[in-house]
Design an enzyme around this catalytic site. Structure first.
Site, PDB file in Angstrom:
ATOM      1  N   CYS A 155      34.056  13.686 -37.568  1.00 56.73           N
ATOM      2  CA  CYS A 155      33.143  14.483 -38.373  1.00 56.73           C
ATOM      3  C   CYS A 155      33.410  14.170 -39.834  1.00 56.73           C
ATOM      4  O   CYS A 155      34.476  14.484 -40.355  1.00 56.73           O
ATOM      5  CB  CYS A 155      33.373  15.972 -38.095  1.00 56.73           C
ATOM      6  SG  CYS A 155      32.407  17.012 -39.188  1.00 56.73           S
ATOM      7  N   ILE A 156      32.468  13.500 -40.450  1.00 54.38           N
ATOM      8  CA  ILE A 156      32.641  13.148 -41.859  1.00 54.38           C
ATOM      9  C   ILE A 156      31.304  13.345 -42.560  1.00 54.38           C
ATOM     10  O   ILE A 156      30.245  12.993 -42.017  1.00 54.38           O
ATOM     11  CB  ILE A 156      33.190  11.709 -41.995  1.00 54.38           C
ATOM     12  CG1 ILE A 156      33.491  11.377 -43.451  1.00 54.38           C
ATOM     13  CG2 ILE A 156      32.244  10.706 -41.389  1.00 54.38           C
ATOM     14  CD1 ILE A 156      34.313  10.106 -43.602  1.00 54.38           C
TER      15      ILE A 156
END
Lengths: 474, 173
Positions: B108-109
């Site tokens: 998750c970025i």
């Protein structure tokens, strides 16, 4: 298929973008052989909207399609071009990462290729850099300075790999590039050929390779013989090196092991040996000293010969001129005599004597010049005499005519006097008649009227005829 | 689509010709530019680096002895790239709040979220951002809440765990 020069325009932005993307993949395959990179294509059917950003005002149906024969319209995929130098990062489209093609500015002050931003709008209406909400109408053509910088970028021509400013690449391909394809010069041939081969006529006929007997088109023969032919290599029978068959003649001229005759063979040395051994012979050759001398002398003789030839020609011309002038001179004298200009020739001759005495070297020219001068003065005098004569003639004529005119005037006046007399007489007679017959016009009107009307024209006619006669006599 | 392929080829050439420190890129299949294999070195100042010599000498000054863990990533570029973001999965297990601790290794970025993705972003920046994420986890945006909790409450323990898993999975074997 439409003729290659038919104007085409792309209808809408979307379809233009789509078709652009289509022809990126355009594979001409067999139709156009030997295309070095996919960035370049002949484009009988591809859209031309790429031209719009080039800053060249090419209108559909305008100059674009009036390429002189045999040039063909080309299409260039600007994104596939290779650039000669590294391009400034700021000129790269943030979306496709190549120097921008048809740059447009967004409302949020970012610049993209027109096609890229249009494509991006299919996914989201946000600016690809700052996610500012945009619509199609927020796009404006980028500032001129940007397009100018992009147009000035040097790209490597996809055909000849020479660096060309990007804005000129189409022009280069369509008109100048030696490796670009043009229409084959053959009358019935519908094929294409590289521009540099155009002058060699239609090469689309089958020939068999002299080395391997393979049959192919003449067009490909040179390449085949140099690169592909199985039998293209051969050992030189003299030096043993591996050479190309098609370059054998050139090799033999240089090959050090080919028997050759001495440098001075034409002056009599009959020594023959392999080319590389000739250097040794050159030192001992009997013609070592005579040869160069002879060459110099030969050159000198040739120079002198040509000089003599020009001089003889000049001499001929001069002789002809002298003859002509002398002839003209004699003829002139004959016509001069009656007009008492005979003293002129002697004058010119004295001039000649003077000049020849003063400068004997130029006497020939002086003589000719003096002749010309003499002729000129003669002509001047003649024309002066002519003018004088003309004046005299005019005066004489004038005097003569004045007399005649005076006489004429005199005669006219006397004639008028006469006609006055006649008219007076006629009037008198008419009055007489009227008095005689017109006393009772009421009583004898029937007969008298007829009589008077019968009489009246008579004197008038008389006067008329008299007048006419007078006029004719005068 | 040809234009996207061109851009990808260009970016690939950039990354391979002048690779940033700790990032190695290769194609999974030479004929397909859309799938990239990425080897990411764990940043030396993070628990994702391993000390080769001895467990005790954790002196950062002697950085030669410290080698980043080799994390294998699979980067998949969609055909709509650059209009759609690339997808990155950790093939090597990572003990990290923002990376799922399973076979998938989803990450998750921010930069890769669909609504945050910008076509102007480059793959290189995505990879450096991933590297950055390893050194600086974002526990508030966690995928593994347990790890995030540990990261927040007990950093020492978290580091030790991370180191342990790095040694276990990411030594390039």
């Amino acid at each position: 298929m439409p003729p290659p020069n038919t104007p085409r325009r792309s209808s809408s932005v979307d379809s233009a973008a789509q078709s652009h993307l289509d022809y990126l993949d355009l594979d001409l395959g067999e139709a156009v052989p030997n295309i070095p990179t996919s960035a370049y294509s002949l484009s009988p059917s591809a859209p031309r909207q790429q031209h719009l950003h080039l800053g060249v005002d090419r209108q559909p149906g305008g100059s674009l399609n009036r390429l002189p024969e045999p040039n063909l319209p080309h299409t260039v995929d600007f994104r596939g071009l290779n650039y000669a130098d590294t391009v400034d990062e700021n000129l790269l489209c943030p979306i496709c990462r190549v120097p921008m093609v048809e740059p447009v500015d967004t409302a949020c002050d970012h610049t993209f290729c027109k096609d890229c931003i249009t494509e991006a709008f299919k996914y989201s209406n946000l600016c690809p850099i700052d996610r500012f909400s945009l619509t199609n109408t927020d796009l404006h053509k980028a500032h001129k300075i940007v397009t100018n910088q992009l147009d000035a970028l040097l790209v490597l021509c996809p055909c000849c790999t020479s660096p060309v400013p990007r804005a000129m690449i189409l022009n280069h391909l369509e008109r100048y590039c030696k490796d670009a394809l043009v229409r084959c010069p053959g009358q019935a041939c519908r094929d294409t050929v590289k521009r540099k081969l155009y002058g060699r006529g239609c090469l689309h006929y089958d020939v068999s390779c002299p080395d391997c007997n393979m049959i192919m088109q003449q067009l490909e023969m040179a390449d085949h013989r140099e690169r592909d032919c199985q039998e293209r290599l051969k050992d030189c029978s003299h030096c043993g090196d591996v050479i190309l068959r098609c370059k054998e003649d050139g090799h033999l001229e240089k090959c050090q092991y080919v028997p050759a005759s001495c440098e001075w063979a034409e002056y009599g040395c009959d020594y023959e040996s392999r080319r590389k051994d000739l250097a040794e012979h050159a030192d001992v050759c009997a013609f070592k000293f005579v040869g160069p001398m002879a060459t110099i002398l030969k050159k000198e003789i040739n120079n002198l010969r040509s000089e003599v030839r020009t001089l003889t020609e000049k001499d001929h011309i001069k002789e002809r001129r002298i003859k002509f002038l002398e002839g003209g001179f004699g003829g002139q004298r004959d016509t001069d005599r009656p007009l008492d200009y005979a003293d002129l020739p002697s004058q010119s001759l004295s001039n000649l004597a003077d000049s020849s005495h003063a400068d004997p070297l130029d006497s020939g020219h002086e003589y000719l010049l003096s002749l010309v001068e003499a002729q000129e003065t003669k002509v001047d005098r003649l024309s002066a005499g002519m003018t004088e004569l003309e004046a005299k003639q005019t005066m004489m004529l004038f005097n003569e005519t004045i007399q005649i005119k005076n006489e004429l005037a005199e005669m006219r006046s006397s004639q008028q006097v006469l006609s006055m007399h006649v008219r007076w007489l006629l009037n008198f007679r008419r009055q007489e008649n009227q008095r005689r017959f017109g006393a009772g016009p009421s009583s004898g009107g029937g007969t008298d009227g007829g009589g008077s009307s019968h009489d009246m024209p008579f004197p008038r006619r008389l006067s008329d005829t008299m007048n006419r006669d007078l006029v004719t006599k005068l | 689509m040809a234009s996207s392929q061109k851009r990808i080829t260009k970016e690939l050439a950039e990354v391979t010709s002048d690779p940033p420190v700790g990032i190695k890129v290769s194609l999974v299949d030479e004929s397909n530019v859309h799938n990239w294999n990425v080897i990411l070195d764990g940043p030396p100042d993070s628990p994702y680096a391993v000390c080769l010599l001895s467990h005790t000498s954790s002196s950062l000054a002697n950085s030669k002895l410290i080698q980043g863990g080799k994390f294998k990533l699979l980067l998949v570029l969609p055909t709509e790239y650059p209009f759609k973001p690339p997808v990155i999965n950790f093939k090597t297990r990572v003990y990290h709040p923002n990376i799922t601790f399973d076979d998938k290794g989803s990450m998750c970025i921010g930069i890769l979220k669909a609504e945050a993705w910008k076509p102007s972003s480059k793959i290189l920046s995505v990879l450096t951002a991933t590297q950055q994420l390893l050194s600086e986890p974002v526990p508030d945006d966690a995928l593994e809440s347990a790890i995030a909790e540990k990261f927040k409450s007990d950093r020492k323990d978290f580091n030790a765990e991370a180191k342990k898993y790095t040694k276990q999975y990411a030594t390039g074997k």
